[in-house]
Design a protein around this motif. Structure first.
Motif, mmCIF file in Angstrom:
data_model
loop_
_atom_site.group_PDB
_atom_site.id
_atom_site.type_symbol
_atom_site.label_atom_id
_atom_site.label_comp_id
_atom_site.label_asym_id
_atom_site.label_seq_id
_atom_site.Cartn_x
_atom_site.Cartn_y
_atom_site.Cartn_z
ATOM 1 N N TRP A 1 -1.608 -7.697 -1.755
ATOM 2 C CA TRP A 1 -2.800 -6.875 -1.995
ATOM 3 C C TRP A 1 -3.787 -7.706 -2.801
ATOM 4 C CZ3 TRP A 1 -3.666 -1.693 -0.516
ATOM 5 C CH2 TRP A 1 -4.854 -1.126 -0.994
ATOM 6 N N LEU B 1 -4.959 -5.986 3.774
ATOM 7 C CA LEU B 1 -4.590 -4.673 3.252
ATOM 8 C C LEU B 1 -3.808 -3.867 4.280
ATOM 9 C CD1 LEU B 1 -7.825 -3.654 1.295
ATOM 10 C CD2 LEU B 1 -5.850 -4.985 0.536
ATOM 11 N N PRO C 1 0.814 -1.227 0.000
ATOM 12 C CA PRO C 1 0.000 0.000 0.000
ATOM 13 C C PRO C 1 0.842 1.269 0.000
ATOM 14 C CG PRO C 1 -0.644 -1.506 1.782
ATOM 15 C CD PRO C 1 0.677 -1.972 1.258
ATOM 16 N N PHE D 1 1.309 -8.236 -5.780
ATOM 17 C CA PHE D 1 0.127 -7.405 -6.017
ATOM 18 C C PHE D 1 -0.872 -8.188 -6.861
ATOM 19 C CE2 PHE D 1 -2.491 -4.519 -8.451
ATOM 20 C CZ PHE D 1 -2.951 -3.654 -7.480
ATOM 21 N N GLY E 1 -4.366 -7.194 -6.671
ATOM 22 C CA GLY E 1 -5.590 -6.462 -6.386
ATOM 23 C C GLY E 1 -6.533 -6.318 -7.561
#
Length: 460
Positions: free
Chosen positions: A419, A413, A32, A78, A80
């Protein structure tokens, strides 16, 4: 060295330094961003400077200002959204595209970059097993790829009933029936809205999000006679599933419909001998859209619109003006809704050149393998349910009830090791994993699974 050369050299060297530092941070960097936009905006100045400043210093200031607001999207951990990383050759080629500063809209004035794009287009058609005479337009992303293909579809199906949309517009035009699966991506609806085609007719989908081909004929039979378009998908956003192309396309063509396939990330299954069966029959469609920054892993701003018949694409987008320099072979501006654009197809060529046929197949196979490994590891955790058949790069899971699923997601998160995004699918709160980055490796998978395990244990 001239002053101009010195300015470029210093600024570019500063950019290289910051870029290398950023890329080197990926293995250990939390995913993040550390600070939000409201706080970061102050670093960029309340007012514009009164005069010039050193170019290299401006680059340093930029890098320092955005540092705490960068999300580690290039990280192998990652998952997401469906966002690929950037292959080294594609990144370097993208830098050259900016340095060359060519307007790639016309073939004659910028033959170097256009030739590279044309080579990339030929290779794409060959690798994906699509008709070699198809028109290929390089656009900004999957949304505009769908838009561009559907613009050509609109032009063609209206021409088929004697209506020239370029001359007469849509006022009074015959109604175009557009059919979509219940789980199509929202960019299809957006493209239809941009084109003035309104809300589509929805055909039910099965439990994996695939259009029900057995119900498609019934829907087409109930529609008024006239122009029609069917939108299918290669790669469901949640399950990764592929529509039954052979059956659906045959039914649609029997009814005279144009068939478009939204393959933002899934179109690339065709480049893998192992996974090509997922797209069986898709080559018989009329157009295809994809996003090269997803599965192919080139930088952002690179969608690809492919249409079997160049003529309707040229009629939809072609521009003639006295000051332009048209080429007898056709120009890139005939295949995209832009006159001026960067040579976004050049990084595609660089990616394909660096990978080769086997490397691209290996990239696709690796993404699928990692997704399946994540799904298998998650399924072993108590109280966790994997909800989809993991046939491609997407994994969806839940942890007990909706409240706990959200708690697990929030824990992930907040910790920042990996993520994964929250979503809703089939009426349930879920956590979605999209494996899209070429750099994801077994260690990234293990670290991410360990993070999920900690989140599940912490919320139990």
């Amino acid at each position: 060295m001239t002053a101009r050369e010195e300015a470029y050299t210093a600024a570019l060297q500063a950019a290289v330094t910051h870029a290398r530092r950023w890329l080197a941070s990926m293995p250990d960097r939390p995913i993040p961003p550390r600070r939000g936009a409201d706080e970061l905006v102050k670093a960029f100045g309340e007012t514009i400077p009164g005069g010039p400043s050193d170019p290299a210093a401006a680059v340093d200031l930029l890098a320092e200002g955005v540092e705490d607001g960068l999300m580690a999207m290039p990280s192998g951990r990652f998952f997401g959204w469906v966002i690929g990383g950037t292959l080294p050759a594609a990144l370097a080629a993208d830098w050259l595209v900016s340095a060359w500063d060519q307007n790639a809209g016309m073939r004659g004035p910028t033959p170097g970059v256009v030739a590279a794009e044309e080579a990339a287009a030929r290779w794409l058609l060959e690798l994906l097993g699509l008709p070699p005479a198809s028109a290929v337009g390089f656009v900004t992303g999957a949304t505009m790829a769908n838009f561009s293909c559907l613009a050509a579809a609109r032009e063609q199906v209206l021409a088929g009933v004697g209506w020239d949309v370029n001359e007469r517009g849509l006022n009074g035009a015959p109604l175009i029936t557009v059919l979509v699966g219940a789980e199509r991506h929202v960019t299809v609806d957006v493209a239809l809205r941009y084109l003035g085609l309104g809300a589509p007719t929805v055909v039910p989908a099965d439990d994996q999000g695939r259009i029900r081909a057995d119900l498609l004929a019934e829907h087409l039979d109930r529609q008024p006679s006239g122009p029609a378009i069917l939108c299918l998908q290669a790669g469901n956003l949640h399950s990764g599933a592929f529509d039954p192309f052979a059956e659906a396309i045959a039914v649609a063509h029997q009814h005279g419909a144009w068939v478009h396939i939204d393959g933002a990330f899934g179109l690339w299954a065709a480049a893998s001998p192992t996974h090509r069966h997922l797209v069986t029959g898709y080559q018989d469609a009329d157009s295809w859209g994809t996003d090269a920054h997803k599965t192919l892993n080139v930088p952002f701003d690179c969608g690809v619109a492919i249409v079997t018949r160049p003529a309707p694409m040229r009629r939809a987008f072609g521009i003639a003006a006295d000051y332009l320099v048209p080429d007898a072979a056709g120009d890139p501006l005939d295949r995209a809704p832009e006159m001026s654009r960067r040579a976004r197809g050049v990084p595609v060529w660089a990616a394909l050149q660096s990978l080769g046929r086997s490397g691209l197949a290996g990239l696709v196979d690796g993404l699928v393998s990692h997704a399946q490994a994540i799904a298998a590891g998650i399924a072993e955790l108590d109280g966790v349910e994997v909800l989809n058949d993991v046939v491609f790069t997407q994994v969806c899971f839940s942890v007990g009830d909706e409240e706990r699923t959200r708690a697990v997601m929030n824990h992930l998160l907040a910790e920042g090791v990996t993520w994964m995004s929250g979503s809703r699918w089939a009426g349930r709160q879920i956590i979605r994993v999209s494996v899209s980055n070429w750099s994801t490796d077994e260690q990234d998978v293990e670290l991410s699974l360990a993070a999920v395990r900690r989140a599940v244990e912490a919320t139990g």
